[in-house]
Design a protein around this motif. Structure first.
Motif, mmCIF file in Angstrom:
data_model
loop_
_atom_site.group_PDB
_atom_site.id
_atom_site.type_symbol
_atom_site.label_atom_id
_atom_site.label_comp_id
_atom_site.label_asym_id
_atom_site.label_seq_id
_atom_site.Cartn_x
_atom_site.Cartn_y
_atom_site.Cartn_z
ATOM 1 N N ALA A 137 0.752 8.843 -6.095
ATOM 2 C CA ALA A 137 1.583 10.736 -5.681
ATOM 3 C C ALA A 137 1.877 11.042 -6.896
ATOM 4 N N PHE A 138 3.339 10.189 -7.152
ATOM 5 C CA PHE A 138 4.141 10.893 -8.542
ATOM 6 C C PHE A 138 3.462 11.092 -9.577
ATOM 7 N N PHE A 155 2.514 10.115 1.068
ATOM 8 C CA PHE A 155 3.624 8.873 2.203
ATOM 9 C C PHE A 155 2.947 8.685 3.387
ATOM 10 N N ILE A 156 2.221 8.902 3.516
ATOM 11 C CA ILE A 156 1.481 8.437 4.497
ATOM 12 C C ILE A 156 1.410 6.790 5.092
ATOM 13 N N ALA A 187 0.528 -0.959 -0.507
ATOM 14 C CA ALA A 187 -0.212 -0.186 0.368
ATOM 15 C C ALA A 187 0.683 1.146 -0.064
ATOM 16 N N GLY A 188 1.942 1.126 1.131
ATOM 17 C CA GLY A 188 2.661 2.539 0.616
ATOM 18 C C GLY A 188 3.068 2.615 -0.440
ATOM 19 N N VAL A 189 4.159 1.527 -1.795
ATOM 20 C CA VAL A 189 4.588 1.359 -2.830
ATOM 21 C C VAL A 189 3.467 1.859 -3.186
ATOM 22 N N GLY A 206 11.608 8.023 6.872
ATOM 23 C CA GLY A 206 11.269 8.723 6.830
ATOM 24 C C GLY A 206 12.075 10.050 6.319
ATOM 25 N N ALA A 207 13.378 9.687 6.041
ATOM 26 C CA ALA A 207 13.926 10.581 5.323
ATOM 27 C C ALA A 207 13.024 11.484 4.005
ATOM 28 N N VAL A 208 12.469 10.064 3.260
ATOM 29 C CA VAL A 208 11.588 10.415 2.418
ATOM 30 C C VAL A 208 10.881 11.126 2.415
ATOM 31 N N VAL A 209 9.537 10.930 3.570
ATOM 32 C CA VAL A 209 8.911 12.169 3.966
ATOM 33 C C VAL A 209 9.318 13.352 4.991
ATOM 34 N N ALA A 210 10.592 13.240 5.185
ATOM 35 C CA ALA A 210 10.656 14.838 5.367
ATOM 36 C C ALA A 210 11.533 15.444 3.986
#
Length: 383
Positions: free
Chosen positions: A149-150, A264-265, A141-143, A243-247
């Motif tokens: 989004a992209f 990104f959730i 689901a995250g992928v 977390g770095a991707v979300v940041a």
């Protein structure tokens, strides 16, 4: 761990600030606030609750196995767990109504009711399969959310039309306390089952905690150093990378519209699960180092003694955070949350945690249980 919980909860009290779907951190932020937000998104947000849920699952098996060792029938032991979890649900409802809409005690209690009924006597293999399957589902689901989004950005579709539009109000911005009680209670009724089951990370972490407890990973960490080391490295590595991707999205480095934060959730929650497990393993390794060998145990230092005192009173310490932060920061109290940012509210969280440490140390020195632990034990055991 409770320090991380306080740090994760504190931004929800910034009631006058505009936020994004990624987190409750203010959009209008100073350079220092941006640094703090980045650290929080990488290492704290969505990482502390799975970590705590894993320890909750660990405690479920400890309690159940102690009952079995004492000769208690399985049905009676399951009944004890059931009462305990019903009372946790009740405590969570009161906690939310009075102070904090983001309560997790009720969510853990609700998840415990279902998971104990379904899994407590099942084989390790069954628990492993469910952990793997559920983790795989949220990872997929995250992928797909990220790809979506992209894809929306590339297609030129109005990003605002794709946003979820669900604004979570924790009641901190209500100037009227009775009105805030209504808002918090309503949110708790919606959020508790969502946290317990729809997020999936809490059930996975609880089942993982039961598995870990069956093999005594934290009670005998020295014997499991290799496994704990792997869990720590992989878990924290995956967690911090996600977390770095979300940041990066929060800082606007990925070129995606803020309206696409929904993509990104799932990434944040999935990698948060890995990170939470990694933190538990890391603390197990630290415990093994501090305790020394079984033959020659090391003396307990003051810091270790203080942290252990808090750990013994984790429910009291968790609830005490709301007793301090809610009246201090919410609009119905002193309202300081209107004037703080990510960095300054973090200082409030750290100060609040230090107060709970002082309380726990006093209780430990005087030989008293935490009041919440005493009440829950009395209610569950009926004596």
């Amino acid at each position: 761990m409770l320090l991380l919980i306080a740090a994760a909860n504190a931004p929800w009290y910034l009631w006058a600030s505009q936020t994004r779907d990624l987190s409750q951190h203010p959009v209008d932020a100073s350079s220092l606030d941006r640094v703090v937000q980045t650290v929080m998104l990488v290492a704290v947000d969505a990482r502390s609750y799975p970590m705590f849920a894993m320890l909750f699952g660990y405690g479920i098996w400890q309690l159940y196995s102690r009952q079995a060792a004492a000769g208690v029938e399985r049905t009676e032991a399951r009944g004890l767990l059931r009462r305990r979890h019903w009372w946790m649900l009740a405590i969570g409802a009161v906690h939310a109504a009075l102070l904090w809409a983001g309560d997790v005690v009720g969510a853990y209690g609700l998840a415990g009711l279902v998971l104990v009924a379904l899994f407590i006597d099942r084989a390790d293999r069954v628990l492993r399969v469910w952990v793997i399957v559920l983790t795989s589902l949220i990872a997929v689901a995250g992928v797909f959310s990220l790809i979506g989004a992209f894809a929306v950005q590339a297609s030129g579709v109005d990003a605002g039309a794709t946003a979820a539009g669900f604004d979570i109000d924790a009641g901190a911005g209500e100037a009227s306390y009775p009105a805030s009680v209504l808002v918090r209670s309503t949110m708790w009724l919606i959020a508790t089952p969502a946290q317990a089951f729809l997020s999936v990370t809490i059930p996975i972490a609880i089942l993982g905690g039961i598995l870990a407890a069956r093999h005594r990973l934290l009670e005998d960490p020295a014997r499991h150093r290799r496994l704990l080391r792997r869990l720590a490295v992989v878990g924290i590595g995956v967690g911090w990378l996600g977390g770095a991707v979300v940041a990066a999205q929060n800082l606007g480095l990925l070129g995606l519209s803020p309206e696409l934060d929904w993509g990104f959730i799932y990434l944040q929650s999935t990698t948060g699960l890995f990170c939470g497990v990694g933190y538990v393993a890391l603390f197990g390794l630290i415990a093994a180092r501090l305790s020394g060998s079984t033959a020659e145990p090391r003396p307990v230092g003051r810091v270790t003694w203080a942290l252990a005192a808090v750990g013994k009173r984790s429910l009291t310490s968790y609830l005490a955070q709301s007793v301090v932060m809610a009246p201090l920061l919410a609009a119905w109290g002193l309202g300081l949350g209107a004037d703080l940012g990510s960095s300054t509210v973090l200082l409030v969280a750290v100060g609040t945690w230090l107060l709970t440490v002082a309380l726990a140390c006093w209780l430990e020195a005087t030989g008293r249980r935490g009041p919440a632990e005493w009440a829950l034990r009395r209610l569950a055991y009926r004596r």
